[in-house]
Enzyme design. Structure first.
Site, PDB file in Angstrom:
ATOM      1  N   TYR A 234      44.733  35.525  47.012  1.00 22.66           N
ATOM      2  CA  TYR A 234      45.786  35.084  47.179  1.00 22.66           C
ATOM      3  C   TYR A 234      46.838  34.385  45.915  1.00 22.66           C
ATOM      4  O   TYR A 234      47.478  33.116  45.287  1.00 22.66           O
ATOM      5  CB  TYR A 234      44.927  32.966  47.360  1.00 22.66           C
ATOM      6  CG  TYR A 234      43.768  32.695  47.468  1.00 22.66           C
ATOM      7  CD1 TYR A 234      43.884  32.200  48.984  1.00 22.66           C
ATOM      8  CD2 TYR A 234      42.774  32.357  47.427  1.00 22.66           C
ATOM      9  CE1 TYR A 234      42.854  32.635  49.901  1.00 22.66           C
ATOM     10  CE2 TYR A 234      41.657  31.500  47.748  1.00 22.66           C
ATOM     11  CZ  TYR A 234      41.471  32.702  49.297  1.00 22.66           C
ATOM     12  OH  TYR A 234      40.227  31.936  50.342  1.00 22.66           O
ATOM     13  N   HIS A 235      47.167  35.556  45.354  1.00 19.50           N
ATOM     14  CA  HIS A 235      48.073  35.256  43.746  1.00 19.50           C
ATOM     15  C   HIS A 235      49.242  36.714  44.139  1.00 19.50           C
ATOM     16  O   HIS A 235      49.268  37.583  43.414  1.00 19.50           O
ATOM     17  CB  HIS A 235      47.033  35.746  42.921  1.00 19.50           C
ATOM     18  CG  HIS A 235      46.331  35.040  42.513  1.00 19.50           C
ATOM     19  ND1 HIS A 235      44.914  35.254  41.987  1.00 19.50           N
ATOM     20  CD2 HIS A 235      45.639  33.836  42.798  1.00 19.50           C
ATOM     21  CE1 HIS A 235      43.882  34.415  41.526  1.00 19.50           C
ATOM     22  NE2 HIS A 235      44.816  33.312  42.292  1.00 19.50           N
ATOM     23  N   PRO A 236      50.142  36.065  45.770  1.00 24.91           N
ATOM     24  CA  PRO A 236      50.588  36.790  45.437  1.00 24.91           C
ATOM     25  C   PRO A 236      52.313  36.302  44.459  1.00 24.91           C
ATOM     26  O   PRO A 236      52.129  35.881  44.612  1.00 24.91           O
ATOM     27  CB  PRO A 236      51.669  36.269  46.896  1.00 24.91           C
ATOM     28  CG  PRO A 236      50.461  35.207  47.203  1.00 24.91           C
ATOM     29  CD  PRO A 236      49.483  35.349  46.505  1.00 24.91           C
TER      30      PRO A 236
END
Ligand SMILES: Cc1cc2nc3c(=O)[nH]c(=O)nc-3n(C[C@H](O)[C@H](O)[C@H](O)COP(=O)(O)OP(=O)(O)OC[C@H]3O[C@@H](n4cnc5c(N)ncnc54)[C@H](O)[C@@H]3O)c2cc1C
Length: 532
Positions: free
Chosen positions: A469-471
């Site tokens: 979840y770290h774009p």
């Protein structure tokens, strides 16, 4: 219909809420923030444990990745928030802020002058309201509540001990002088409730007459007059409205939403825009390129009893936990599930850790993650390569603003990412095999015990890795031709337009990304107000 403001902020997520609160501190400044999702009224948002129930469903955009070439062509669920507070409303609340050398690299090597750790540290401190830690490395009295996990699950404590048995020393503070080691995370919570950016920053500002917050409204495009952004067009309840921005349009739609909006507005790689029939306002090659993400790989163990949080999935236990929380604000509902963590080295040592671990005192909590047989309880240990070398992209699927874009993180697109990821799996298994955890483990279910060779481990990484979840970095700041914004976060070649969220990171920091995004928004507020 048109309404006028000084600043229009697109996206009411982590960065948007910080900017709405900071810019509206000046009563003479009219600020409007527009969010596609609804208000943060869902009760799960505010219970720390709710994270486990929110990685799919109505608070997300329902994204999946493009088929991943280096991960068995899988289309991987890709949770991104669509609600007031954005990621900070649905995330796992883990509070880490990256290694100082990440910011020094931005400034020294990646064209982000003024963003070295010594220059931005004050924004971390200004944001933070730590319930226990203070001094040069921690802030108190800021809007963002940060606390210790009040009642850690016994499995999380066993994890920390197992790490020490594996030779990873105890670290009481991942945001202190030393990042390496194992311990319990601090979380973005206050008084045992989630402290999202919407709760910490926006709520206290909501009474201000100069702040307008619009929810359930999809911004369709930025409106330009010549080369100047003068407002945005948004759709709410079937009506299309223009919000005029006399000073600036500030894009905070996240690392997926920001490049999408820029491209829909005619700012991006010209050939790609033209292929969708979009008129080009400014040819900016880097918009949507340079996508970085953390590719997390889970190992899952079945326990020999019900020591983890999984038992609270059963109706009676759930009712009991709910009652305890309602009456006393204590018990398992105060857990963020991802309680334990570690930063360590794939090769045993190095200047900085290159792996991060998340220990979940449960199994199958998130969308797309393997679990244990029904009726059993489990634990999950996840690892990822902190600074992946693969670069992905966000491109338009169509010119229709209601279509999700094509998200291709290109996981494992660089051989070093695969090598480090495999070491992460090996270390995870080592930790699970240490005595403090072993006494509770019946079987390690994922991977099973047939894995032997390097090829087996690589195959496991390709089959089971997924987003953490770290774009980031899809509108990167810098000075080279692929940068989208300058170090003042102004979009190249245009006036009245900034991007101020996780998309402007020049490269991914070695940690979770919420606190770094808050820092970016805090600094952006000063850049916009001229207080820097
Ligand atoms: C499930 C999950 C778990 C995570 N866990 C952690 C964690 O434990 N710790 C941590 O540090 N980080 C975590 N993160 C990452 C962190 O939350 C993000 O890095 C951070 O929220 C990014 O902030 P942002 O402002 O750039 O984008 P976001 O917070 O995503 O905000 C963007 C907002 O813009 C809105 N938007 C987009 N397009 C439009 C449009 N066209 N019109 C109107 N509105 C629009 C979106 O709905 C969204 O609310 C997690 C993220 C997720 C999704």
């Amino acid at each position: 219909m048109a309404v006028g403001f000084d600043y229009v902020i697109v996206g009411g997520g982590t960065a948007g809420c910080v900017l709405a609160a900071r810019l509206s501190q000046d009563a003479a400044t009219r600020v409007c923030m527009i969010e596609a999702g609804g208000k943060d009224t869902n009760l799960l948002i505010h219970m720390p444990v709710g994270f486990a129930r929110m990685t799919t469903g109505p608070l997300t955009w329902g994204l999946v990745t493009a088929p991943q070439k280096h991960a068995n062509n899988r289309e991987i669920p890709y949770a991104q928030a669509r609600v007031l507070g954005g990621g900070s409303s649905i995330n796992a609340e883990v509070f880490t802020r990256g290694h100082p050398s990440d910011y020094d690299r931005w400034a020294a090597e990646e064209g982000a002058q003024g963003w070295e750790f010594a220059a931005i540290q004050k924004y971390f401190l200004r944001s933070e309201d730590n319930s226990m830690l203070s001094g040069a490395l921690h802030g108190t009295g800021g809007p963002l509540g940060v606390s210790n996990i009040p009642d850690p699950n016994p499995m999380s404590l066993a994890f920390v001990k197992s790490c020490q048995e594996r030779g990873i020393p105890f670290n009481p503070d991942f945001n202190g002088a030393e990042q390496a080691g194992a311990g319990l995370y601090q979380t973005t919570t206050r008084n045992n409730r989630r402290c999202s950016a919407a709760v910490g920053y926006l709520r206290p500002a909501l009474g201000r007459k100069n702040l307008t917050v619009v929810t359930g409204a999809l911004v369709l495009r930025i409106v330009f007059k010549g080369r100047r952004a003068v407002g945005v067009e948004y759709r709410v309840g079937g009506e299309t409205i223009v919000a005029a921005a006399e000073a600036e349009v500030i894009v905070t739609s996240g690392a997926i939403g920001s490049p999408k909006l820029m491209m829909l507005s005619g700012v991006g790689p010209a050939a790609h825009l033209q292929s969708h029939g979009i008129e080009v306002v400014e040819d900016v090659a880097g918009v949507g390129q340079n996508l970085h993400d953390h590719f997390g790989i889970d190992t899952v163990a079945e326990l020999n009893g019900h020591q983890s949080l999984d038992k609270y999935g059963k109706p009676l236990w759930m009712a009991w936990a709910g009652l305890q929380y309602a009456l006393f604000k204590s018990g398992p509902v105060t857990s963020n599930v991802v309680e334990g963590g570690a930063f360590w080295y794939a090769d045993g040592s190095g200047p900085n850790p290159d792996l991060q671990f998340h220990f979940l005192c449960g199994a199958g909590a998130e969308a797309g993650v393997p679990s244990v047989p029904k009726g059993s309880s489990g634990i999950t240990l996840n690892s990822y390569t902190l600074r992946p070398k693969a670069r992905g992209s966000v491109t338009l699927r169509s010119a229709d603003p209601s279509d999700n874009p094509v998200v291709d993180p290109n996981y494992l697109g660089h051989p070093d990412d695969l090598r480090v990821s495999v070491e992460g799996i090996r270390i995870s298994l080592d930790i699970l095999h240490q005595p403090s955890l072993q006494q509770h483990v019946r079987h390690i279910r994922f991977p099973d015990n047939t894995m032997r060779s390097q090829a087996d481990f690589e195959a496991y990484a390709r089959q089971y890795g997924r987003t953490s979840y770290h774009p980031t970095c899809t509108c990167k700041m810098g000075m080279d031709e692929m940068s989208v914004v300058d170090p003042q976060l102004r979009v190249r070649g245009l006036d009245g337009l900034r991007i101020c969220d996780s998309s402007v990171m020049p490269s991914l920091v070695g940690s979770n990304t919420n606190a770094p995004t808050i820092m970016i928004a805090e600094k952006a507020a000063d850049l916009i107000r001229g207080n820097h």
